[in-house]
Motif scaffolding. Structure first.
Motif, PDB file in Angstrom:
ATOM      1  N   GLU A  60       0.888  -1.169   0.066  1.00  0.00           N
ATOM      2  CA  GLU A  60       0.103   0.046   0.029  1.00  0.00           C
ATOM      3  C   GLU A  60       0.932   1.305   0.218  1.00  0.00           C
ATOM      4  OE1 GLU A  60      -3.559   0.331   2.246  1.00  0.00           O
ATOM      5  OE2 GLU A  60      -2.691   1.978   3.458  1.00  0.00           O
ATOM      6  N   LEU A  61       0.518   2.386  -0.977  1.00  0.00           N
ATOM      7  CA  LEU A  61       1.080   3.545  -1.011  1.00  0.00           C
ATOM      8  C   LEU A  61      -0.004   4.508  -0.615  1.00  0.00           C
ATOM      9  CD1 LEU A  61       2.397   2.981  -4.524  1.00  0.00           C
ATOM     10  CD2 LEU A  61       3.812   2.108  -2.341  1.00  0.00           C
ATOM     11  N   PHE A  62       0.782   5.944  -0.573  1.00  0.00           N
ATOM     12  CA  PHE A  62      -0.177   6.993  -0.405  1.00  0.00           C
ATOM     13  C   PHE A  62       0.473   7.830  -1.118  1.00  0.00           C
ATOM     14  CE2 PHE A  62       3.286   7.737   2.962  1.00  0.00           C
ATOM     15  CZ  PHE A  62       3.634   9.034   2.703  1.00  0.00           C
ATOM     16  N   PRO A  63      -0.459   8.905  -1.655  1.00  0.00           N
ATOM     17  CA  PRO A  63      -0.146   9.948  -2.585  1.00  0.00           C
ATOM     18  C   PRO A  63       1.058  10.989  -2.038  1.00  0.00           C
ATOM     19  CG  PRO A  63      -2.172  10.487  -1.908  1.00  0.00           C
ATOM     20  CD  PRO A  63      -1.888   9.073  -1.131  1.00  0.00           C
ATOM     21  N   CYS A  93       8.138   6.097  -6.806  1.00  0.00           N
ATOM     22  CA  CYS A  93       8.447   5.117  -7.971  1.00  0.00           C
ATOM     23  C   CYS A  93       9.634   4.433  -7.964  1.00  0.00           C
ATOM     24  CB  CYS A  93       8.023   6.033  -9.227  1.00  0.00           C
ATOM     25  SG  CYS A  93       6.578   6.632  -9.678  1.00  0.00           S
ATOM     26  N   GLN A  94      10.575   5.091  -7.457  1.00  0.00           N
ATOM     27  CA  GLN A  94      11.797   4.502  -7.173  1.00  0.00           C
ATOM     28  C   GLN A  94      12.117   3.053  -6.187  1.00  0.00           C
ATOM     29  OE1 GLN A  94      14.851   7.467  -6.056  1.00  0.00           O
ATOM     30  NE2 GLN A  94      14.610   8.523  -7.941  1.00  0.00           N
ATOM     31  N   ASN A  95      11.079   3.645  -4.826  1.00  0.00           N
ATOM     32  CA  ASN A  95      10.925   2.716  -4.109  1.00  0.00           C
ATOM     33  C   ASN A  95       9.833   1.252  -4.687  1.00  0.00           C
ATOM     34  OD1 ASN A  95      12.110   3.273  -1.476  1.00  0.00           O
ATOM     35  ND2 ASN A  95      10.892   5.175  -1.755  1.00  0.00           N
ATOM     36  N   VAL A  96       9.041   1.720  -5.440  1.00  0.00           N
ATOM     37  CA  VAL A  96       8.233   0.703  -6.171  1.00  0.00           C
ATOM     38  C   VAL A  96       9.007  -0.193  -7.073  1.00  0.00           C
ATOM     39  CG1 VAL A  96       6.416   0.408  -7.751  1.00  0.00           C
ATOM     40  CG2 VAL A  96       5.877   2.032  -6.134  1.00  0.00           C
ATOM     41  N   GLU A  97       9.958   0.001  -7.649  1.00  0.00           N
ATOM     42  CA  GLU A  97      10.843  -0.390  -8.566  1.00  0.00           C
ATOM     43  C   GLU A  97      11.677  -1.607  -7.474  1.00  0.00           C
ATOM     44  OE1 GLU A  97      13.324   2.302 -10.454  1.00  0.00           O
ATOM     45  OE2 GLU A  97      11.662   2.565 -12.212  1.00  0.00           O
ATOM     46  N   TYR A 149      -0.067  -6.947  -6.694  1.00  0.00           N
ATOM     47  CA  TYR A 149      -0.647  -5.644  -6.887  1.00  0.00           C
ATOM     48  C   TYR A 149      -0.140  -4.501  -5.903  1.00  0.00           C
ATOM     49  CZ  TYR A 149      -4.222  -7.020  -3.490  1.00  0.00           C
ATOM     50  OH  TYR A 149      -4.812  -7.327  -2.251  1.00  0.00           O
ATOM     51  N   PHE A 150      -0.526  -3.300  -6.183  1.00  0.00           N
ATOM     52  CA  PHE A 150      -0.248  -2.159  -5.354  1.00  0.00           C
ATOM     53  C   PHE A 150      -1.552  -1.444  -5.271  1.00  0.00           C
ATOM     54  CE2 PHE A 150       4.111  -2.746  -6.825  1.00  0.00           C
ATOM     55  CZ  PHE A 150       5.049  -2.560  -6.088  1.00  0.00           C
ATOM     56  N   THR A 151      -1.904  -0.836  -3.879  1.00  0.00           N
ATOM     57  CA  THR A 151      -2.793  -0.030  -3.538  1.00  0.00           C
ATOM     58  C   THR A 151      -2.343   1.463  -3.467  1.00  0.00           C
ATOM     59  OG1 THR A 151      -3.029  -0.358  -1.357  1.00  0.00           O
ATOM     60  CG2 THR A 151      -3.914  -2.180  -2.738  1.00  0.00           C
ATOM     61  N   ASN A 160       5.412   4.345   1.708  1.00  0.00           N
ATOM     62  CA  ASN A 160       6.216   4.860   0.513  1.00  0.00           C
ATOM     63  C   ASN A 160       7.801   4.505   0.682  1.00  0.00           C
ATOM     64  OD1 ASN A 160       3.551   5.689  -0.294  1.00  0.00           O
ATOM     65  ND2 ASN A 160       4.129   7.758  -0.697  1.00  0.00           N
ATOM     66  N   LYS A 161       7.869   3.490   1.383  1.00  0.00           N
ATOM     67  CA  LYS A 161       9.438   3.252   1.562  1.00  0.00           C
ATOM     68  C   LYS A 161       9.579   1.797   1.220  1.00  0.00           C
ATOM     69  CE  LYS A 161      10.170   7.044   4.966  1.00  0.00           C
ATOM     70  NZ  LYS A 161      10.617   7.315   6.281  1.00  0.00           N
ATOM     71  N   SER A 162      10.860   1.527   1.057  1.00  0.00           N
ATOM     72  CA  SER A 162      11.193   0.275   0.722  1.00  0.00           C
ATOM     73  C   SER A 162      12.070  -0.508   1.575  1.00  0.00           C
ATOM     74  CB  SER A 162      11.684   0.188  -0.877  1.00  0.00           C
ATOM     75  OG  SER A 162      12.923   0.926  -0.819  1.00  0.00           O
TER      76      SER A 162
END
Length: 291
Positions: free
Chosen positions: A17-20, A31-35, A44-46, A273-275
């Motif tokens: 789960e992410l937040f805007p 987006c870098q953390n998503v990668e 999936y991502f929310t 939002n962190k990895s």
């Protein structure tokens, strides 16, 4: 593939789960953390949005970027707060047009400054009504709803809370994603209660890797999640960032291993939002689709 189908394979399917973010730089960092998180082969991502729908446009921008990067399904949160049914349908149409696959359907918390939820004129009062609306008008969208292992803070008791959850599932929800918790026993009790209540969709535990005790206290206070005394003792032994990160991540890793050993079909991680924390706790674990 439907949302429920994501949990049919062997192993433990994971999602994040992410937040805007509030700035373009924040979106780039997200987006870098998503990668980096893609190494764990999530399903999936929310993405959430701000109170009262204040960041809906950014949520859709984030999901569009994430889908481009990952080629995975994406899910938008949607609440009843501050919108009538026409506005809810407008958002759902925009989301569908941008390729959003799933919706996390929520009643939503009262807006900042309010102590109780109030219905917008022409809007919806309960999450099950939102599920019904989506099923009726946007039937191709998958739907997740929220469950509360430690009982929703506004519910009069656990039985009533479970009855509310069953209404959401009966209205057409594909899966239940739980509020975060720190004691797995709370989740197992909740899962068993769901089965006894006739709820047979996948129940997906939500896990937040705690990396800062003050942050953990603040979040726990908001969602009524009890912090175990053992975790509090360990985290407060040393207030250095390195120590608190290590203790919090190790606790979430132990939670994860125990959940997998107890047969959960998947785990939903609130990664803020962190990895780094998610990467450390998941490193080397056997997950769905991984050798």
């Amino acid at each position: 593939m439907t949302l429920a189908d994501q949990y049919l394979s062997d192993g433990c399917a994971i999602s994040f789960e992410l937040f805007p973010p509030k700035t373009p730089e924040g979106i780039d960092s997200l987006c870098q953390n998503v990668e980096r998180l893609m190494q764990f082969q999530p399903k999936y991502f929310t993405c959430t949005y701000g109170a009262g729908g204040s960041s809906q446009r950014t949520t859709l921008d984030v999901l569009e970027r994430v889908k481009q990067i990952t080629q995975l399904p994406v899910a938008s949160h949607l609440t009843c707060v501050g919108s009538n049914t026409d506005q809810l349908c407008e958002y759902l149409q925009r989301a569908t047009d941008l390729g959003v696959d799933y919706i996390v359907a929520l009643r939503g918390d009262p807006p900042k400054g309010s102590t109780e939820f109030s219905v917008t004129e022409g809007g919806l009062r309960y999450a099950n009504e939102l599920v019904e609306l989506i099923r009726e008008r946007f039937s191709d969208l998958g739907i997740a709803v929220a469950g509360y292992p430690e009982v929703h803070q506004e519910a009069v008791d656990a039985k009533t809370d479970l009855e509310n959850l069953k209404r959401k599932v009966d209205a057409g929800a594909d899966i239940v994603i739980t509020q975060l918790f720190y004691e797995n026993a709370d989740f197992y009790r909740f899962r068993d209660d769901c089965v006894r209540a006739g709820i047979h969709v996948p129940i997906i535990p939500g896990v937040l890797p705690v990396t800062n005790f003050k942050q953990a206290q603040r979040i726990a206070g908001m969602c009524k999640a009890a912090i175990p005394a053992s975790l509090e003792t360990e985290m407060t032994k040393d207030d250095s960032a390195e120590h608190q990160f290590r203790v919090g991540v190790e606790h979430a890793r132990k939670q994860t291993i125990d959940l997998i050993e107890n047969g959960v079909p998947g785990i939903h991680y609130y990664v803020l939002n962190k990895s780094e924390a998610a990467a450390e706790l998941l490193d080397g674990l056997q997950l769905a689709g991984q050798a």
